[in-house]
Design a protein around this motif. Structure first.
Motif, PDB file in Angstrom:
ATOM      1  N   THR A   8       0.818  -1.220   0.000  1.00  0.00           N
ATOM      2  CA  THR A   8       0.000   0.000   0.000  1.00  0.00           C
ATOM      3  C   THR A   8       0.845   1.260   0.000  1.00  0.00           C
ATOM      4  OG1 THR A   8      -0.130   0.364   2.403  1.00  0.00           O
ATOM      5  CG2 THR A   8      -1.623  -1.281   1.458  1.00  0.00           C
ATOM      6  N   ALA A   9       2.177   1.124   0.094  1.00  0.00           N
ATOM      7  CA  ALA A   9       3.055   2.257   0.355  1.00  0.00           C
ATOM      8  C   ALA A   9       3.979   2.541  -0.825  1.00  0.00           C
ATOM      9  CB  ALA A   9       3.875   2.002   1.611  1.00  0.00           C
ATOM     10  N   GLN A  10       4.204   3.844  -1.077  1.00  0.00           N
ATOM     11  CA  GLN A  10       5.153   4.283  -2.096  1.00  0.00           C
ATOM     12  C   GLN A  10       5.953   5.450  -1.547  1.00  0.00           C
ATOM     13  OE1 GLN A  10       3.781   4.487  -6.276  1.00  0.00           O
ATOM     14  NE2 GLN A  10       1.725   4.098  -5.462  1.00  0.00           N
ATOM     15  N   ALA A  11       7.054   5.759  -2.204  1.00  0.00           N
ATOM     16  CA  ALA A  11       7.848   6.920  -1.815  1.00  0.00           C
ATOM     17  C   ALA A  11       7.014   8.188  -1.967  1.00  0.00           C
ATOM     18  CB  ALA A  11       9.108   7.006  -2.668  1.00  0.00           C
ATOM     19  N   MET A  18      -0.831  11.348  -6.989  1.00  0.00           N
ATOM     20  CA  MET A  18      -1.843  11.428  -8.042  1.00  0.00           C
ATOM     21  C   MET A  18      -2.440  10.061  -8.380  1.00  0.00           C
ATOM     22  SD  MET A  18      -2.490  14.542  -8.919  1.00  0.00           S
ATOM     23  CE  MET A  18      -2.234  15.069  -7.234  1.00  0.00           C
ATOM     24  N   LYS A  19      -1.682   9.000  -8.168  1.00  0.00           N
ATOM     25  CA  LYS A  19      -2.203   7.659  -8.438  1.00  0.00           C
ATOM     26  C   LYS A  19      -3.345   7.281  -7.494  1.00  0.00           C
ATOM     27  CE  LYS A  19       2.049   5.708 -10.373  1.00  0.00           C
ATOM     28  NZ  LYS A  19       3.169   4.747 -10.125  1.00  0.00           N
ATOM     29  N   LEU A  20      -3.505   8.020  -6.408  1.00  0.00           N
ATOM     30  CA  LEU A  20      -4.570   7.719  -5.457  1.00  0.00           C
ATOM     31  C   LEU A  20      -5.941   8.171  -5.951  1.00  0.00           C
ATOM     32  CD1 LEU A  20      -2.814   8.894  -2.148  1.00  0.00           C
ATOM     33  CD2 LEU A  20      -2.965   6.559  -3.040  1.00  0.00           C
ATOM     34  N   PHE A  21      -5.974   9.015  -6.997  1.00  0.00           N
ATOM     35  CA  PHE A  21      -7.229   9.645  -7.410  1.00  0.00           C
ATOM     36  C   PHE A  21      -7.537   9.361  -8.873  1.00  0.00           C
ATOM     37  CE2 PHE A  21      -4.793  12.509  -4.563  1.00  0.00           C
ATOM     38  CZ  PHE A  21      -5.470  12.224  -3.398  1.00  0.00           C
ATOM     39  N   VAL A 357       3.970   7.452   1.132  1.00  0.00           N
ATOM     40  CA  VAL A 357       2.575   7.784   0.855  1.00  0.00           C
ATOM     41  C   VAL A 357       1.821   6.464   0.906  1.00  0.00           C
ATOM     42  CG1 VAL A 357       0.907   8.573  -0.855  1.00  0.00           C
ATOM     43  CG2 VAL A 357       3.036   9.800  -0.561  1.00  0.00           C
ATOM     44  N   ILE A 358       0.793   6.394   1.737  1.00  0.00           N
ATOM     45  CA  ILE A 358       0.038   5.166   1.942  1.00  0.00           C
ATOM     46  C   ILE A 358      -1.337   5.307   1.300  1.00  0.00           C
ATOM     47  CG2 ILE A 358      -0.790   3.506   3.662  1.00  0.00           C
ATOM     48  CD1 ILE A 358       2.199   4.013   3.877  1.00  0.00           C
ATOM     49  N   ASP A 359      -1.728   4.336   0.499  1.00  0.00           N
ATOM     50  CA  ASP A 359      -3.073   4.277  -0.059  1.00  0.00           C
ATOM     51  C   ASP A 359      -4.010   3.856   1.073  1.00  0.00           C
ATOM     52  OD1 ASP A 359      -5.480   3.312  -1.241  1.00  0.00           O
ATOM     53  OD2 ASP A 359      -4.449   3.033  -3.148  1.00  0.00           O
ATOM     54  N   ALA A 360      -4.786   4.791   1.609  1.00  0.00           N
ATOM     55  CA  ALA A 360      -5.597   4.511   2.798  1.00  0.00           C
ATOM     56  C   ALA A 360      -6.661   3.444   2.563  1.00  0.00           C
ATOM     57  CB  ALA A 360      -6.216   5.804   3.337  1.00  0.00           C
ATOM     58  N   PRO A 361      -7.404   3.480   1.453  1.00  0.00           N
ATOM     59  CA  PRO A 361      -8.380   2.405   1.236  1.00  0.00           C
ATOM     60  C   PRO A 361      -7.732   1.030   1.149  1.00  0.00           C
ATOM     61  CG  PRO A 361      -8.900   4.290  -0.157  1.00  0.00           C
ATOM     62  CD  PRO A 361      -7.555   4.555   0.451  1.00  0.00           C
TER      63      PRO A 361
END
Length: 406
Positions: A8-11, A18-21, A357-361
């Protein structure tokens, strides 16, 4: 568990954000769990640079006085004044003393100078905005500056007979500014002028002037730049917001403090919605001002709840609003040690790198029915991330260790 969370994590980069949206948010809100930590502000600055250079963002909005912020915007867009002057007078809450904020303003000015050299249009310049009201912990500003600036704008462009009062009438009703900025009024409603007959009349006049500005929107205001109109509307919002705030400062009911914090975030929300009309904007403030669920705090031993600026904006913009909550592992210089492994911060601290940066969902899905326990901070100035809010967050910016302020 850690292996699952790694996926779920990236630098921390704008491309990862932007990949989160599904599409670029008009307002990208980056929250922080504590104030005045230069490490977090440096990270904000770097992310903003990347958003400018890679994603087309052109405005940054900080949790600072919206009227004072006009001075900073003038400096970064046209070089008006000096860097020292805008850092001293263009920020509230002592934000001008921050080395990271100074570096942000300096970089924005340098970028705009390069834009001029490259022949890029004025619309491509970076813009700065404060989106908080002219409020401090001990007092609220006099509505004089906002009211007189709005009146001057209307007088300059319209038949004076359309205005509800003269400048002299405003000056008489405002009186001495000390009556508005009385520090004792924050704790003693009887010391506030906010429900005086003069204040009631000023509130009516402010409403009339703001309504007049709206009604005259199609008027061909000769030689008036778009920025002048934006500022006039900002003065109108600010005058009305301050008069509402002063009204509740004079209130002696049990709802007083809840109303005050609610009015403050309402002022923030109105400013953010105006900025969303300008274009893609990075917003930076405390998590509590940007989250979607109700915000809460204790003041004087009593619990307060209110809807944050982010929650209010989210109801209007939907997918146009996005929220990244910053979470931290340790803050040793404030007595906040390594987090317990069963907290959300503890789980994230077990990841191999220091920042993500963590993708929360995706994080919520990886955790499944196993929810972390709430972290309890030994220091009042740091608010841990509430794991119950995980489903209302688009992403988490995690910093494992925050060293002392440089």
């Amino acid at each position: 568990m850690v292996t699952d969370l790694t996926h779920t994590a990236q630098a921390v980069r704008s491309s990862a954000v932007m990949k989160l949206f599904p599409a670029r948010p008009r307002l990208l809100a980056l929250g922080e769990p504590t104030h005045r930590e230069e490490t977090l502000l440096d990270l904000r600055n770097e992310l903003f640079r990347q958003l400018v250079e890679e994603e087309g963002y052109r405005t940054i909005a900080l949790e600072s006085d919206c009227v004072r912020g006009l001075m900073v915007d003038d400096y970064v867009t046209s070089g008006t004044g000096s860097l020292d002057a805008v850092m001293e007078r263009g920020f509230s809450h002592d934000w001008g003393a921050s080395a990271a904020n100074r570096e942000l303003v300096r970089w924005m000015r340098d970028y705009n100078i390069r834009a001029d050299t490259d022949g890029r249009p004025a619309s491509d310049r970076l813009r700065f905005a404060g989106f908080d009201g002219p409020l401090e912990m001990t007092h609220a500003a006099s509505p004089r500056r906002a009211l007189t600036a709005l009146h001057a704008h209307l007088t300059a462009h319209l038949d004076p007979g359309l205005l509800p009062c003269t400048a002299d009438t405003l000056d008489r009703l405002l009186g001495d500014d000390d009556r508005w900025t009385e520090p004792a009024a924050m704790m003693d409603p009887a010391r506030s002028a906010g429900q005086s007959p003069d204040a009631a009349q000023l509130r009516l006049l402010a409403d009339e002037m703001a309504a007049l500005l709206d009604r005259q929107a199609p008027h061909p205001l000769a030689a008036t730049a778009r920025e002048d109109g934006e500022r006039a509307h900002l003065y109108g919002r600010t005058a009305l917001g301050l008069l509402r705030y002063h009204h509740w400062m004079a209130d002696a009911s049990p709802a007083r403090m809840s109303q005050l914090v609610g009015v403050r975030d309402q002022m923030m929300a109105h400013n953010l919605l105006a900025l969303a009309e300008r274009g893609p904007t990075l917003v930076h403030a405390h998590n509590a001002h940007l989250q979607r669920p109700k915000s809460s705090m204790r003041m004087g031993g009593s619990p307060l709840e209110w809807w944050s600026a982010g929650a209010l904006v989210n109801t209007r913009l939907g997918d146009g609003y996005a929220f990244l909550a910053t979470a931290i592992g340790s803050l040793h210089h404030q007595g906040v040690g390594a987090p317990s492994p069963d907290t959300l911060e503890g789980l994230l601290s077990a990841l191999p790198e220091d920042r993500y940066v963590i993708d929360a969902p995706r994080l919520a899905a990886a955790l499944g029915d196993t929810r972390p326990v709430p972290r309890v901070s030994p220091w009042f100035g740091y608010a841990p991330l509430d794991p119950a809010h995980l489903g209302d967050i688009d992403g988490i910016v995690f910093v494992d260790d925050v060293p002392p302020r440089r």
